[in-house]
Scaffold this active site. Structure first.
Site, PDB file in Angstrom:
ATOM      1  CG  ASP A   1      -1.938   1.088   1.207  1.00 36.15           C
ATOM      2  OD1 ASP A   1      -2.262   1.558   0.106  1.00 36.15           O
ATOM      3  OD2 ASP A   1      -2.422   1.475   2.282  1.00 36.15           O
TER       4      ASP A   1
ATOM      5  CG  HIS B   1      -4.038  10.654   2.619  1.00 35.56           C
ATOM      6  ND1 HIS B   1      -5.063  10.527   3.527  1.00 35.56           N
ATOM      7  CD2 HIS B   1      -3.147   9.674   2.911  1.00 35.56           C
ATOM      8  CE1 HIS B   1      -4.810   9.497   4.333  1.00 35.56           C
ATOM      9  NE2 HIS B   1      -3.653   8.972   3.991  1.00 35.56           N
TER      10      HIS B   1
ATOM     11  CD  GLU C   1      -5.883   4.852   4.860  1.00 31.81           C
ATOM     12  OE1 GLU C   1      -5.371   5.702   5.592  1.00 31.81           O
ATOM     13  OE2 GLU C   1      -5.225   3.918   4.347  1.00 31.81           O
TER      14      GLU C   1
ATOM     15  CD  GLU D   1      -5.331   3.032  -0.071  1.00 35.15           C
ATOM     16  OE1 GLU D   1      -4.447   2.577  -0.823  1.00 35.15           O
ATOM     17  OE2 GLU D   1      -5.242   3.047   1.174  1.00 35.15           O
TER      18      GLU D   1
ATOM     19  CG  ASP E   1      -5.614   0.340   3.994  1.00 39.65           C
ATOM     20  OD1 ASP E   1      -5.793  -0.647   4.730  1.00 39.65           O
ATOM     21  OD2 ASP E   1      -4.628   1.096   4.085  1.00 39.65           O
TER      22      ASP E   1
ATOM     23  NE  ARG F   1      -7.400   6.717   9.699  1.00 43.48           N
ATOM     24  CZ  ARG F   1      -6.649   6.518   8.639  1.00 43.48           C
ATOM     25  NH1 ARG F   1      -5.395   6.095   8.763  1.00 43.48           N
ATOM     26  NH2 ARG F   1      -7.139   6.718   7.430  1.00 43.48           N
TER      27      ARG F   1
ATOM     28  CD  GLN G   1      -2.743   4.671  10.899  1.00 43.89           C
ATOM     29  OE1 GLN G   1      -3.969   4.720  10.785  1.00 43.89           O
ATOM     30  NE2 GLN G   1      -1.938   5.194  10.001  1.00 43.89           N
TER      31      GLN G   1
ATOM     32  CE1 TYR H   1       3.357   7.322  12.529  1.00 42.15           C
ATOM     33  CE2 TYR H   1       2.017   7.335  14.514  1.00 42.15           C
ATOM     34  CZ  TYR H   1       2.770   8.004  13.575  1.00 42.15           C
ATOM     35  OH  TYR H   1       2.948   9.355  13.678  1.00 42.15           O
TER      36      TYR H   1
ATOM     37  CE  LYS I   1      -3.160   2.523   7.559  1.00 42.53           C
ATOM     38  NZ  LYS I   1      -3.972   3.453   6.780  1.00 42.53           N
TER      39      LYS I   1
ATOM     40  CB  THR J   1      -7.405  -4.684   2.264  1.00 41.24           C
ATOM     41  OG1 THR J   1      -6.435  -4.377   3.275  1.00 41.24           O
ATOM     42  CG2 THR J   1      -7.274  -3.699   1.122  1.00 41.24           C
TER      43      THR J   1
ATOM     44  CD  GLU K   1      -7.083  13.067   4.193  1.00 45.35           C
ATOM     45  OE1 GLU K   1      -6.725  14.005   3.468  1.00 45.35           O
ATOM     46  OE2 GLU K   1      -7.245  11.908   3.775  1.00 45.35           O
TER      47      GLU K   1
HETATM   48  O1  LIG Z   1       1.356   9.123   7.980  1.00 42.27           O
HETATM   49  C1  LIG Z   1       1.026   8.138   8.653  1.00 42.27           C
HETATM   50  O2  LIG Z   1       1.563   7.858   9.714  1.00 42.27           O
HETATM   51  C2  LIG Z   1      -0.082   7.255   8.211  1.00 42.27           C
HETATM   52  C3  LIG Z   1      -0.672   7.314   7.021  1.00 42.27           C
HETATM   53  C4  LIG Z   1      -1.797   6.460   6.662  1.00 42.27           C
HETATM   54  O3  LIG Z   1      -2.490   5.861   7.481  1.00 42.27           O
HETATM   55  C5  LIG Z   1      -2.173   6.339   5.251  1.00 42.27           C
HETATM   56  C6  LIG Z   1      -1.837   5.024   4.592  1.00 42.27           C
HETATM   57  O4  LIG Z   1      -2.191   3.902   4.924  1.00 42.27           O
HETATM   58  C7  LIG Z   1      -1.297   5.185   3.266  1.00 42.27           C
HETATM   59  C8  LIG Z   1      -2.352   5.712   2.382  1.00 42.27           C
HETATM   60  O5  LIG Z   1      -3.378   5.051   2.238  1.00 42.27           O
HETATM   61  O6  LIG Z   1      -2.168   6.785   1.787  1.00 42.27           O
HETATM   62 CA    CA Z   2      -3.911   2.972   2.927  1.00 41.97          CA
HETATM   63 MG    MG Z   3      -6.736  -2.093   5.881  1.00 46.45          MG
END
Ligand SMILES: O=C(O)/C=C/C(=O)CC(=O)CC(=O)O
Ligand code: CA
Ligand code: MG
Length: 404
Positions: free
Chosen positions: A119, A126, A192, A194, A226, A230, A233, A237, A246, A250, A351
């Site tokens: 991904d 974004h 998400e 996509e 996706d 949050r 995450q 992360y 994530k 999907t 967002e």
């Molecule tokens: O910037 C981050 O820490 C996280 C970004 C995302 O969650 C977005 C991601 O999965 C990628 C995307 O779909 O653009």
């Molecule tokens: Ca994504």
């Molecule tokens: Mg996912």
């Protein structure tokens, strides 16, 4: 673009310019088999190919699209040309008509075996918004962002076909008000929106795939959601990136639009500054004018424009293999969340609601910061086709079930 003898209304879904591939079964015959969508019908590809003595009949007679994906660009072009002729030349009507099934009566399945799943993170809008929300004390775009298409490897085993229910994930999260993490159902479940790409022709380990070889390797394009938690995450992360927030699910749309259906949708991508390294430059434009629509419980909440993506799918393919990583038939990679510059063009709730601070007001009087149990999200898209026609991507949809 010749019309079909099926008399498809000009504004109907899946006119003869799209001819997407999927895998279906019917109540009478639970065998899964490849089909092509045409108007409100599905053409049973293997049966039609055998009836018309097509040389590729074996390739399209399996339980899924795997053999067709592996067959490579010359066969993809041959099959598409044949199917176009069968459905537009009245001389073929008598032989083809017995192999049409009402689209409303079929069950659609995951169309191919998903190999690896990557991904990306290719929308500047974004990435800038997410950077502001997750890392307010830093520059929103990391220093590498305009030099390479950032991505992560996802979990291919949880890629599911549209219509599959999504169980709310459970895990660790650390609300800012708590001194230690708490365990429980995600309270900030998101989507998400996509666009996904599936590789047909593999590449050997140790070799790179050039930007200009995109159409030799990539078979088709589809919609992808996706699903993202949050709260899981945000806690997990750093420093390695997305993981359990994530990987639980999907969803992908069941109809795979061939790359060759998108000639009229190709546009120049936004200008890139700084200029990318030579391995990320191609001689052909691979921006794609796909117009996405996101609906929550039937209400339109966003219109993300795919033409605004900073990195193209062709650049992403070249980047994914520049270190010599091989490609396998069935590899899926996704664009990253599609968001445009406007608020109503954002591709996720994080967002759209600015991390829940500005909930969406829905026409039914309810508000949403993130997804609630029972919510259904549907993403659709269209693109310009040849001679004023429209290319349809169908939909990817999924409903949230309570945590277990
Ligand atoms: O910037 C981050 O820490 C996280 C970004 C995302 O969650 C977005 C991601 O999965 C990628 C995307 O779909 O653009
Ligand atoms: Ca994504
Ligand atoms: Mg996912």
């Amino acid at each position: 673009m010749p019309d079909s003898w099926l008399d498809i209304a000009p504004d109907a879904q899946f006119g003869p310019a799209t001819l997407p591939y999927g895998v279906f079964s019917t109540g009478d015959d639970p065998t899964t088999r490849p089909g092509v969508a045409i108007g409100d019908q599905v053409l049973e590809l293997g049966a039609a190919a055998r009836a018309l003595d097509a040389p590729f009949a074996d390739t399209v007679s399996g339980p899924d699209l795997d053999a067709l994906l592996a067959a490579g660009r010359p066969v993809w072009d041959q099959v598409r040309a044949a199917v176009t002729a069968w459905l537009t030349d009245p001389a073929h009507e008598a032989a083809v008509r017995p192999h049409l099934v009402e689209r409303a009566s079929v069950t659609l399945h995951l169309p191919f075996t998903v190999a690896d799943y990557v991904d990306f993170y290719a929308s500047e809008h974004h990435a800038t918004n997410v950077g502001r929300i997750f890392r307010p004390e830093q520059e929103p775009l990391t220093p590498n962002w305009k030099h390479l298409p950032i991505g992560y490897h996802g979990r291919s085993g949880t890629v599911v076909v549209s219509g599959t229910d999504i169980v709310r994930p459970t895990g660790q999260r650390k609300p800012p008000t708590e001194p230690v993490p708490v365990f429980g159902p995600s309270a900030r479940l998101d989507i998400e929106a996509e666009v996904g790409f599936v590789v047909g022709t593999p590449s050997p380990m140790g070799e790179r795939v050039a930007v200009d070889d995109f159409a030799d390797h990539v078979f088709g394009v589809f919609l992808l959601n996706d699903w993202s938690s949050r709260d899981l995450q945000a806690w997990e992360y750093v420093p390695l990136g997305p993981f359990l927030g994530k990987s639980f699910a999907t969803s992908i749309s069941p109809w795979i639009v061939p790359v060759s259906a998108l000639e009229s949708a190709r546009v120049e991508q936004p200008a890139q500054d700084p200029e990318p390294l030579p391995y990320l430059k191609g001689s052909q434009p691979w921006g794609l004018d796909l117009r996405l629509e996101v609906r929550l419980n039937g209400h339109l909440i966003s219109n993300p424009p795919f033409s605004q993506m900073y990195w193209t799918a062709a650049q992403q393919l070249a980047h994914m293999t520049v270190n010599g990583a091989s490609l396998r038939t069935g590899d899926v990679y996704a664009s990253g969340t599609v968001s445009g510059p406007e608020v109503a063009q954002r591709g996720c709730f994080l967002e759209l609601t600015w991390s829940g601070k500005e909930p969406l007001r829905l026409p039914d009087g309810t508000e949403r910061a993130f997804l609630e149990d029972g919510d259904e999200v549907t993403i659709t898209a269209t693109a310009p086709g040849p001679e004023g026609t429209r290319i349809d991507f169908g939909e990817v949809t999924g409903r949230i079930l309570p945590a277990r």
